[in-house]
Motif scaffolding. Structure first.
Motif, PDB file in Angstrom:
ATOM      1  N   SER A 168       0.835  -1.197   0.000  1.00 17.41           N
ATOM      2  CA  SER A 168       0.000   0.000   0.000  1.00 17.41           C
ATOM      3  C   SER A 168       0.869   1.246   0.000  1.00 17.41           C
ATOM      4  O   SER A 168       2.020   1.214   0.440  1.00 17.41           O
ATOM      5  CB  SER A 168      -0.896   0.027   1.239  1.00 17.41           C
ATOM      6  N   ILE A 221       1.077   5.732   4.748  1.00 15.97           N
ATOM      7  CA  ILE A 221       0.115   6.573   5.451  1.00 15.97           C
ATOM      8  C   ILE A 221       0.859   7.788   5.988  1.00 15.97           C
ATOM      9  O   ILE A 221       1.836   7.652   6.734  1.00 15.97           O
ATOM     10  CB  ILE A 221      -0.570   5.788   6.576  1.00 15.97           C
ATOM     11  N   ASP A 265     -10.779  11.464  -2.727  1.00 13.87           N
ATOM     12  CA  ASP A 265     -11.217  10.277  -1.987  1.00 13.87           C
ATOM     13  C   ASP A 265     -11.814   9.207  -2.892  1.00 13.87           C
ATOM     14  O   ASP A 265     -12.244   8.169  -2.400  1.00 13.87           O
ATOM     15  CB  ASP A 265     -12.239  10.665  -0.918  1.00 13.87           C
ATOM     16  N   LEU A 316     -11.143   6.439  -5.633  1.00 16.04           N
ATOM     17  CA  LEU A 316     -10.103   5.697  -6.338  1.00 16.04           C
ATOM     18  C   LEU A 316     -10.381   5.625  -7.836  1.00 16.04           C
ATOM     19  O   LEU A 316      -9.469   5.730  -8.659  1.00 16.04           O
ATOM     20  CB  LEU A 316      -9.982   4.283  -5.763  1.00 16.04           C
ATOM     21  N   PHE A 344      -4.413   9.940  -1.668  1.00 16.62           N
ATOM     22  CA  PHE A 344      -5.716   9.335  -1.431  1.00 16.62           C
ATOM     23  C   PHE A 344      -6.210   9.663  -0.034  1.00 16.62           C
ATOM     24  O   PHE A 344      -5.520   9.410   0.961  1.00 16.62           O
ATOM     25  CB  PHE A 344      -5.607   7.819  -1.600  1.00 16.62           C
ATOM     26  N   ALA A 349      -8.625   8.532   2.592  1.00 16.53           N
ATOM     27  CA  ALA A 349      -9.299   7.246   2.792  1.00 16.53           C
ATOM     28  C   ALA A 349     -10.597   7.342   3.569  1.00 16.53           C
ATOM     29  O   ALA A 349     -11.375   6.394   3.587  1.00 16.53           O
ATOM     30  CB  ALA A 349      -8.350   6.275   3.506  1.00 16.53           C
ATOM     31  N   LEU A 361      -6.756  -1.831   2.602  1.00  9.74           N
ATOM     32  CA  LEU A 361      -6.234  -0.744   1.768  1.00  9.74           C
ATOM     33  C   LEU A 361      -5.498  -1.298   0.557  1.00  9.74           C
ATOM     34  O   LEU A 361      -5.749  -0.885  -0.582  1.00  9.74           O
ATOM     35  CB  LEU A 361      -5.313   0.142   2.603  1.00  9.74           C
ATOM     36  N   PHE A 380      -6.630  -0.935  -3.481  1.00  8.44           N
ATOM     37  CA  PHE A 380      -5.792  -0.390  -4.544  1.00  8.44           C
ATOM     38  C   PHE A 380      -5.570  -1.425  -5.647  1.00  8.44           C
ATOM     39  O   PHE A 380      -5.606  -1.092  -6.826  1.00  8.44           O
ATOM     40  CB  PHE A 380      -4.455   0.086  -3.978  1.00  8.44           C
ATOM     41  N   ALA A 389      -0.863   5.570  -5.475  1.00  9.15           N
ATOM     42  CA  ALA A 389      -0.839   6.910  -4.920  1.00  9.15           C
ATOM     43  C   ALA A 389       0.470   7.108  -4.178  1.00  9.15           C
ATOM     44  O   ALA A 389       1.112   6.132  -3.758  1.00  9.15           O
ATOM     45  CB  ALA A 389      -2.020   7.128  -3.971  1.00  9.15           C
ATOM     46  N   VAL A 431      -1.388   8.135   1.612  1.00  7.69           N
ATOM     47  CA  VAL A 431      -2.760   7.989   2.081  1.00  7.69           C
ATOM     48  C   VAL A 431      -2.902   8.762   3.382  1.00  7.69           C
ATOM     49  O   VAL A 431      -1.997   8.756   4.224  1.00  7.69           O
ATOM     50  CB  VAL A 431      -3.114   6.504   2.338  1.00  7.69           C
TER      51      VAL A 431
END
Length: 286
Positions: free
Chosen positions: A6, A9, A231, A233, A249, A251, A266, A270, A277, A280
């Motif tokens: 992912s 974050i 927000d 996708l 993104f 979330a 997550l 994706f 991205a 996040v």
């Protein structure tokens, strides 16, 4: 904790803001939910605008910029954090202008609520019934609080029988309204396509509106390296990918419930949509 496949974050937009000189920011689900303003998100865009470069709002709202700002006023969102607004509604209106450039009034069936009427006001169109229309313009549901796409199946079958082009002024399938997800025009257009009809979409993820947003940003500054924030996708993030642009993104918008399903949700989300991205955040803040 995100899965290793992912995007990272981020603790705040400030972590990556220095890499970008413009922002193209979604509205619904990022800056407000239709009922409440997300003031930390507006502040993040205000800070970005001051320190990095222009901020252009890019919305799949089936209305013009003043309609978007009218909702800002109602939810308590200020107007000092952006340089311009580009909407799918504007792109749809431009298409109607082209279709009505030859003098004859275009017989149009309008499918949507009265609040979106400014989209075609002043144009050379003749509002008519489904049986006499040559084109359909859809901005949404008559009653998006109670209806589903299937409520329009019989009407859509009639359009398909006459091979009517279906102009969709909001490609979104759903949007946040308070704590609920509300169907949008894109959900009806998807059903029309499933029935074999031709739908024409305006807005994200299609390149034309991103190009308009970039044009606006570059009228203010160089905007060599813009960041897309959203927000959705399948709209914001996929659209950024089509344009070769980096995306952030958010979330906590329309995908919030899916992300609560488990620690690997997550990455799975994706992978399912086939997007990527640079980062996040649950909600947008500086």
């Amino acid at each position: 904790m995100a899965d290793s496949s992912s995007p990272p974050i981020l603790s705040g937009l400030s972590v990556i803001a220095g890499d970008y000189d413009a922002a193209i920011c979604d509205v619904w689900g990022v800056l407000h939910n239709g009922r409440e303003a997300f003031l930390p998100a507006a502040d993040a865009m205000r800070r970005f605008r001051k320190e990095r470069g222009p901020v252009v709002l890019l919305s799949n709202a089936p209305r013009l910029a003043d309609g978007v700002e009218g909702l800002f006023d109602r939810v308590g969102l200020p107007r000092d954090f952006y340089d311009g607004i580009v909407t799918s509604g504007l792109a749809a209106r431009d298409d109607l202008l082209r279709r009505t450039a030859h003098g004859r009034a275009l017989p149009l069936f309008y499918l949507g609520p009265p609040r979106d009427n400014p989209l075609f006001e002043g144009l050379n169109v003749q509002l008519t019934n489904p049986e006499e229309a040559e084109v359909v313009l859809c901005t949404g549901f008559y009653d998006d609080e109670t209806e589903t796409p299937d409520d329009y199946r019989a009407m859509l079958e009639g359009f398909k029988a006459r091979s009517l082009p279906f102009l969709c002024a909001n490609p979104d399938i759903v949007v946040q309204r308070g704590d609920k997800l509300i169907f949008c025009a894109g959900a009806i257009a998807r059903l029309y396509e499933a029935l074999g009809g031709e739908a024409v979409y305006f807005g994200k993820p299609y390149p034309a509106v991103f190009e308009k947003a970039l044009e606006k940003a570059r009228s203010i500054a160089t905007a060599h390296h813009p960041l897309v924030i959203g927000d959705g996708l399948e709209t914001d993030i996929a659209g950024a990918g089509r344009m070769g642009l980096d995306a952030l993104f958010i979330a906590g918008g329309i995908h919030a419930s899916e992300l609560r399903e488990g620690p690997h949700a997550l990455a799975e989300l994706f992978a399912k949509v086939g997007v990527n991205a640079v980062g996040v955040m649950p909600v947008l803040h500086w």
